[in-house]
Scaffold this motif. Structure first.
Motif, PDB file in Angstrom:
ATOM      1  N   GLY A 168       0.811  -1.210   0.000  1.00  0.00           N
ATOM      2  CA  GLY A 168       0.000   0.000   0.000  1.00  0.00           C
ATOM      3  C   GLY A 168       0.845   1.260   0.000  1.00  0.00           C
ATOM      4  O   GLY A 168       0.588   2.209  -0.760  1.00  0.00           O
ATOM      5  N   LEU A 169       1.871   1.291   0.831  1.00  0.00           N
ATOM      6  CA  LEU A 169       2.748   2.465   0.866  1.00  0.00           C
ATOM      7  C   LEU A 169       3.520   2.613  -0.448  1.00  0.00           C
ATOM      8  O   LEU A 169       3.715   3.728  -0.935  1.00  0.00           O
ATOM      9  CB  LEU A 169       3.714   2.341   2.039  1.00  0.00           C
ATOM     10  CG  LEU A 169       3.078   2.548   3.414  1.00  0.00           C
ATOM     11  CD1 LEU A 169       4.038   2.134   4.512  1.00  0.00           C
ATOM     12  CD2 LEU A 169       2.655   3.992   3.601  1.00  0.00           C
ATOM     13  N   ALA A 170       3.937   1.498  -1.031  1.00  0.00           N
ATOM     14  CA  ALA A 170       4.655   1.565  -2.311  1.00  0.00           C
ATOM     15  C   ALA A 170       3.765   2.157  -3.397  1.00  0.00           C
ATOM     16  O   ALA A 170       4.216   2.958  -4.228  1.00  0.00           O
ATOM     17  CB  ALA A 170       5.126   0.172  -2.713  1.00  0.00           C
ATOM     18  N   GLY A 171       2.480   1.789  -3.399  1.00  0.00           N
ATOM     19  CA  GLY A 171       1.571   2.331  -4.395  1.00  0.00           C
ATOM     20  C   GLY A 171       1.359   3.824  -4.241  1.00  0.00           C
ATOM     21  O   GLY A 171       1.424   4.586  -5.216  1.00  0.00           O
ATOM     22  N   GLY A 185      -2.722   1.429  -3.939  1.00  0.00           N
ATOM     23  CA  GLY A 185      -2.081   1.653  -2.646  1.00  0.00           C
ATOM     24  C   GLY A 185      -3.076   1.976  -1.548  1.00  0.00           C
ATOM     25  O   GLY A 185      -2.999   1.439  -0.441  1.00  0.00           O
ATOM     26  N   VAL A 186      -4.026   2.864  -1.856  1.00  0.00           N
ATOM     27  CA  VAL A 186      -5.040   3.231  -0.862  1.00  0.00           C
ATOM     28  C   VAL A 186      -5.891   2.014  -0.494  1.00  0.00           C
ATOM     29  O   VAL A 186      -6.214   1.786   0.678  1.00  0.00           O
ATOM     30  CB  VAL A 186      -5.920   4.376  -1.396  1.00  0.00           C
ATOM     31  CG1 VAL A 186      -7.110   4.612  -0.469  1.00  0.00           C
ATOM     32  CG2 VAL A 186      -5.105   5.656  -1.530  1.00  0.00           C
ATOM     33  N   ALA A 187      -6.253   1.219  -1.509  1.00  0.00           N
ATOM     34  CA  ALA A 187      -7.058   0.020  -1.249  1.00  0.00           C
ATOM     35  C   ALA A 187      -6.305  -0.968  -0.356  1.00  0.00           C
ATOM     36  O   ALA A 187      -6.878  -1.561   0.568  1.00  0.00           O
ATOM     37  CB  ALA A 187      -7.441  -0.644  -2.572  1.00  0.00           C
ATOM     38  N   PRO A 221      -0.199   6.462 -12.873  1.00  0.00           N
ATOM     39  CA  PRO A 221      -0.070   6.941 -11.497  1.00  0.00           C
ATOM     40  C   PRO A 221      -1.360   6.824 -10.696  1.00  0.00           C
ATOM     41  O   PRO A 221      -1.337   6.466  -9.511  1.00  0.00           O
ATOM     42  CB  PRO A 221       0.335   8.412 -11.676  1.00  0.00           C
ATOM     43  CG  PRO A 221       1.044   8.443 -12.983  1.00  0.00           C
ATOM     44  CD  PRO A 221       0.318   7.457 -13.846  1.00  0.00           C
ATOM     45  N   LEU A 222      -2.509   7.098 -11.318  1.00  0.00           N
ATOM     46  CA  LEU A 222      -3.776   6.979 -10.594  1.00  0.00           C
ATOM     47  C   LEU A 222      -4.061   5.533 -10.193  1.00  0.00           C
ATOM     48  O   LEU A 222      -4.614   5.271  -9.124  1.00  0.00           O
ATOM     49  CB  LEU A 222      -4.920   7.522 -11.446  1.00  0.00           C
ATOM     50  CG  LEU A 222      -5.061   9.045 -11.504  1.00  0.00           C
ATOM     51  CD1 LEU A 222      -6.195   9.443 -12.438  1.00  0.00           C
ATOM     52  CD2 LEU A 222      -5.294   9.630 -10.112  1.00  0.00           C
ATOM     53  N   ALA A 256      -6.209   0.424   3.203  1.00  0.00           N
ATOM     54  CA  ALA A 256      -7.523   0.297   3.845  1.00  0.00           C
ATOM     55  C   ALA A 256      -7.790  -1.150   4.250  1.00  0.00           C
ATOM     56  O   ALA A 256      -8.313  -1.425   5.343  1.00  0.00           O
ATOM     57  CB  ALA A 256      -8.606   0.797   2.888  1.00  0.00           C
ATOM     58  N   ARG A 257      -7.408  -2.078   3.362  1.00  0.00           N
ATOM     59  CA  ARG A 257      -7.591  -3.491   3.671  1.00  0.00           C
ATOM     60  C   ARG A 257      -6.733  -3.906   4.861  1.00  0.00           C
ATOM     61  O   ARG A 257      -7.181  -4.657   5.734  1.00  0.00           O
ATOM     62  CB  ARG A 257      -7.234  -4.334   2.440  1.00  0.00           C
ATOM     63  CG  ARG A 257      -7.333  -5.843   2.636  1.00  0.00           C
ATOM     64  CD  ARG A 257      -8.757  -6.266   2.900  1.00  0.00           C
ATOM     65  NE  ARG A 257      -8.860  -7.708   3.058  1.00  0.00           N
ATOM     66  CZ  ARG A 257      -9.949  -8.335   3.467  1.00  0.00           C
ATOM     67  NH1 ARG A 257     -11.053  -7.624   3.748  1.00  0.00           N
ATOM     68  NH2 ARG A 257      -9.982  -9.648   3.589  1.00  0.00           N
ATOM     69  N   TRP A 258      -5.485  -3.410   4.900  1.00  0.00           N
ATOM     70  CA  TRP A 258      -4.603  -3.732   6.026  1.00  0.00           C
ATOM     71  C   TRP A 258      -5.200  -3.239   7.339  1.00  0.00           C
ATOM     72  O   TRP A 258      -5.220  -3.963   8.340  1.00  0.00           O
ATOM     73  CB  TRP A 258      -3.235  -3.095   5.811  1.00  0.00           C
ATOM     74  CG  TRP A 258      -2.368  -3.160   7.034  1.00  0.00           C
ATOM     75  CD1 TRP A 258      -1.674  -4.237   7.504  1.00  0.00           C
ATOM     76  CD2 TRP A 258      -2.136  -2.101   7.979  1.00  0.00           C
ATOM     77  NE1 TRP A 258      -1.028  -3.921   8.673  1.00  0.00           N
ATOM     78  CE2 TRP A 258      -1.292  -2.623   8.991  1.00  0.00           C
ATOM     79  CE3 TRP A 258      -2.560  -0.784   8.062  1.00  0.00           C
ATOM     80  CZ2 TRP A 258      -0.870  -1.850  10.073  1.00  0.00           C
ATOM     81  CZ3 TRP A 258      -2.137  -0.010   9.144  1.00  0.00           C
ATOM     82  CH2 TRP A 258      -1.297  -0.550  10.129  1.00  0.00           C
ATOM     83  N   LEU A 259      -5.715  -2.002   7.337  1.00  0.00           N
ATOM     84  CA  LEU A 259      -6.282  -1.440   8.562  1.00  0.00           C
ATOM     85  C   LEU A 259      -7.512  -2.229   8.999  1.00  0.00           C
ATOM     86  O   LEU A 259      -7.684  -2.526  10.190  1.00  0.00           O
ATOM     87  CB  LEU A 259      -6.643   0.029   8.329  1.00  0.00           C
ATOM     88  CG  LEU A 259      -7.120   0.803   9.557  1.00  0.00           C
ATOM     89  CD1 LEU A 259      -6.035   0.834  10.624  1.00  0.00           C
ATOM     90  CD2 LEU A 259      -7.520   2.221   9.161  1.00  0.00           C
TER      91      LEU A 259
END
Length: 463
Positions: A193-196, A221-223, A214-215, A226-229
């Motif tokens: 996620g951070l890499a994205g 990355g955001v997904a 890039p988008l 969010a999944r990790w959290l």
């Protein structure tokens, strides 16, 4: 203590030393993405730190420290022979495992020393190798000029291998074990996620902020984050239990995130301004005033003094107050870099004081977090400090690189960084330190109110 201090020299050879040859690496791979070459090891630290920290609590701190050094050795060898940029990036990701050596050394120290003594020893272990870093700056610069930047990574691999043998022979294994399992999936989600997100920041300035590639990185990355959290909040034994983070620990981690990122971004800027001559009339430049090695050696001297001094102060006034002093100093000194980008004496002075700041920051951050953790959780809690150091460094490195890319100008057919970009870069780092200063004041107040906190080390050492 001597062996653990030398182990941290491996971290410098893997993370900071490559800054000396950053311009040569950019030319060799034909890229302007300085952040990918420099910050990839820090980015890998986000993935490696919680994995290795949890493993240390489960399987033994010495055993995991030896494994860490061997992984870093392998990564350095990959970097030395990399035929392309992306193979080099893979090597840097492996080499980034060396960052775990810092918090594993801290966890080992806190396991064998009384709390007040540990605060002083942590300062020595995390900062003592800076003396060697100073001398290595000039040696690496000379060897790179003669044999190419690859020699730096061969030296890094050799040092990592030797220190793995020394740790195995000298450092005792910790008898403390924590039951549980390793959440590999959580680590992959967090790191991916951070890499994205950071890939979007890096590539957006070149390809366009609204471009499809890039988008897609940003969305992925955001997904993943969010999944990790979401998953971490439900698992009984997650890699990082966000439900178990106290207020003082969260404040400590945020302060470390902002301050470490600001400092690391300044280190990335130094070789870039050191490669530009004032005769080019760009509004900055130090190329004719001294070597890049000299500029990068000044922070090393500061770290040598700042770390042990912070440990000594923490044993007397508490790690929270010591951390606050380091942040206030860093805020003032980063503002001083507005002069340092064009005047060598100012750059050397600011570099030295920034080194004092980061030495005190690392020691106080580890001491503060360690005082909030039980003995069986020293590995994972110390790894959280390293995670925030890594994330902060990566974020501000990439954002700073994006600022420079978006404000670059063409002079005599060559693309160079503009004065607007350089001064905006310094302003960004100064703002990060200023926010950290506000947060650290809240941290000091919270520790003064928390005299009845469950951690006896905190009650004794900070009140």
């Amino acid at each position: 203590m001597v062996v653990l201090a030398l182990v941290n020299f491996v971290v410098d050879s893997a993370v900071t030393a490559p800054l000396i040859v950053l311009p040569e690496m950019l030319d060799h791979f034909g890229t302007g993405q300085a952040a990918w070459l420099n910050a990839t090891a820090m980015l890998a630290g986000v993935l490696w730190a919680p994995l290795l920290g949890k493993s240390a609590d489960l399987h033994g701190r010495r055993r995991v420290l030896v494994l860490t050094l061997l992984i870093s050795c392998l990564g350095a060898l990959v970097c030395a022979v990399a035929p392309s940029l992306w193979v080099f990036v893979v090597g840097r990701m492996l080499q980034g495992a060396a960052l775990a050596a810092v918090f594993l050394s801290v966890a080992i120290v806190r396991g064998v020393c009384a709390p007040r003594t540990a605060m002083i020893v942590v300062g020595i272990v995390t900062s003592g190798s800076a003396v060697l870093n100073i001398a290595s700056r000039f040696l690496v610069e000379e060897l790179a000029t003669e044999f190419g930047f690859q020699v730096l990574f061969l030296l890094s691999a050799s040092v990592a291998a030797v220190m793995a043998v020394c740790v195995r022979a000298v450092v005792p294994e910790s008898p403390v074990r924590t039951p549980g399992r390793i959440d590999v999936g959580g680590a992959l989600l967090l790191g991916g996620g951070l890499a994205g997100v950071l890939g979007y920041v890096s590539l957006g300035s070149d390809l366009g902020w609204l471009a499809g590639g890039p988008l897609a990185l940003l969305a992925g990355g955001v997904a993943a984050l969010a999944r990790w959290l979401l998953v971490s909040s439900r698992k009984p034994d997650p890699l990082i239990d966000v439900r178990d983070l106290s207020g003082p620990l969260v404040l400590t981690l945020l302060v470390v995130f902002l301050a470490a990122g600001s400092y690391q971004s300044m280190l990335q800027l130094i070789p870039l301004i050191g490669d530009v001559s004032a005769d080019q009339h760009l509004g900055y430049g130090l190329a004719d005033q001294g070597s890049v090695a000299l500029l990068l050696a000044a922070p090393g001297l500061g770290v040598t003094l700042g770390g042990p001094a912070a440990g000594w102060l923490a044993a007397r006034i508490g790690p929270a107050s010591t951390l606050a002093g380091a942040i206030m100093l860093g805020t003032v000194v980063t503002l001083g870099m507005f002069l340092g980008v064009s005047r060598l004496p100012a750059a050397l002075c600011c570099g030295f004081l920034l080194g004092v700041t980061v030495g005190a920051l690392g020691t106080s951050g580890f001491n503060m977090a360690g005082s909030l953790a039980s003995p069986e959780r020293q590995g994972i809690v110390s790894s959280l400090v390293m995670v925030m150091v890594s994330i902060g460094s990566v974020v501000l490195d990439f954002v700073g690189a994006a600022v420079l890319e978006s404000t670059a100008v063409v002079v005599d057919g060559e693309t160079v960084n503009s004065a607007t970009g350089v001064f905006s870069y310094v302003a960004l780092a100064s703002g990060a330190f200023a926010i950290a200063a506000v947060l650290v004041v809240l941290l000091v107040r919270s520790t003064r109110r928390g005299r009845g906190a469950p951690s006896p080390g905190l009650a004794r050492d900070t009140v």
